[in-house]
Design an enzyme around this catalytic site. Sequence first.
Site, mmCIF file in Angstrom:
data_model
loop_
_atom_site.group_PDB
_atom_site.id
_atom_site.type_symbol
_atom_site.label_atom_id
_atom_site.label_comp_id
_atom_site.label_asym_id
_atom_site.label_seq_id
_atom_site.Cartn_x
_atom_site.Cartn_y
_atom_site.Cartn_z
ATOM 1 N N TYR A 117 0.921 -1.259 0.007
ATOM 2 C CA TYR A 117 0.040 0.118 0.048
ATOM 3 C C TYR A 117 0.698 1.026 -0.019
ATOM 4 O O TYR A 117 1.857 1.374 0.764
ATOM 5 C CB TYR A 117 -0.831 -0.060 1.330
ATOM 6 C CG TYR A 117 -1.759 1.338 1.410
ATOM 7 C CD1 TYR A 117 -3.020 1.425 0.739
ATOM 8 C CD2 TYR A 117 -1.162 2.516 2.004
ATOM 9 C CE1 TYR A 117 -3.834 2.653 1.003
ATOM 10 C CE2 TYR A 117 -1.680 3.717 2.189
ATOM 11 C CZ TYR A 117 -3.081 3.707 1.612
ATOM 12 O OH TYR A 117 -3.787 4.934 1.639
ATOM 13 N N GLU A 149 -3.571 7.547 -3.985
ATOM 14 C CA GLU A 149 -3.295 6.258 -3.408
ATOM 15 C C GLU A 149 -3.211 5.018 -4.585
ATOM 16 O O GLU A 149 -3.622 5.222 -5.518
ATOM 17 C CB GLU A 149 -4.737 6.064 -2.540
ATOM 18 C CG GLU A 149 -4.604 4.688 -1.745
ATOM 19 C CD GLU A 149 -5.841 4.428 -0.997
ATOM 20 O OE1 GLU A 149 -6.088 4.802 -0.015
ATOM 21 O OE2 GLU A 149 -6.886 3.816 -1.601
#
Length: 381
Positions: free
Chosen positions: A101, A189
């Site tokens: 992530y 993101e």
Amino acid sequence: MKLHEYQSKQIFSKYGIPIPKGKVAATAQEAKLIAEELGSRVVIKSQVLVGGRGKAGGIMLAKTPEQAEEVASQIFAIEIKGLPVRKVLVDEAAKIDKEIYLGITNDRAARRPVMMASAAGGVDIEEVARNNPEQIIKVHIDPLLGLRDYQSRDIAAGIDLPRELWRMFGQIAASLWKVYIDCDATLAEINPLVITSDHQLLALDGKMVIDDNSLFRHPELAEMRDLDVEAPSEIEARKYGLSFIKLDGNIGCMVNGAGLAMTSMDIIKLFGGEPANFLDIGGGATADKVSAALRIILSDSNVKAVLFNIFGGITRGDEVARGILTALEEVKSDIPMVIRLVGTNAEEGRAILRNADMITAGTLVEAARKAVAVASGEQIR
Ligand code: GDP
Ligand code: MN
């Protein structure tokens, strides 16, 4: 404003972040053609503005173009968390060794952007954040200095990234920071950023949220807005430059000034009512703006009363009054309306409204009380 995965990834790619080869399709046939063109295994991904598409069945692999067509038509047929699927992204499928992530958002408490990364990337990052927050590395970024090289090395080390990928990771982190700043994003993101089986980093998913207040200087981003997914009332409101947010209550509010609008909502709640919306018509609102605002409020069938709280400064009471009359001619409503009008040209405004069958109030408290009363069906004059 949220961007779709394919839009975010196109932006990422412009900044040098590696993404899979792929194209967007609006029909299953198109998906098949794209799969043929790619000539590989593909992943078909619903383009809807919610997370967790994978778990909801909105992401599927296909080995052949025929299978791509079949899978795409299945995905077009479902709704994902209530949203229809109008487009799918057909990407070359990646061979995944590991999912990471990587994201940037604003940390309001720290008053600066924060870059976050985790070795436990993939679909369950929210769960990681809840149950194992120590597995998420956070680095605050000085907005004037930008992301420093040592910071991205700290992150790489913190997520135990293999050494040979640090350089590439550093470039991706720096690009993501640049995207975040250049686009006035509030979120950028990559989840997952994967290590492929041939030891490369690849951004498989992308998500961006752009600060609405910056869209005036990003016409190319503003154009990307997907009107399909927005409440029609909010689209209409934006057209007239109104700040409007639909809520679940039954008292429609028309107020000038965000602070006054918040106060009006608070006072409605204090007297036991529930606002149906936040609406700031802004300073200097003209009659046509007021009339658009009233039409938008009355288009909500939950609305049982409307409260006008207008403090005339730059906004003129007579303009507001004319707007209300115009709107009432168009919509013909028997919903009770309470008005508090003070300040510039309030007297002229009241004179215009004298025959409009509205309930008047001298103070905000009185206005809110009356609105709550009539919304629950009480008769007052
Ligand atoms: P989200 O569920 O909306 O976040 O959608 P993602 O794009 O993140 O996809 C969810 C998951 O699907 C990823 O974490 C991967 O495990 C898997 N996935 C996505 N693309 C591929 C791919 O090209 N190959 C493989 N094997 N899995 C993929
Ligand atoms: Mn994802």
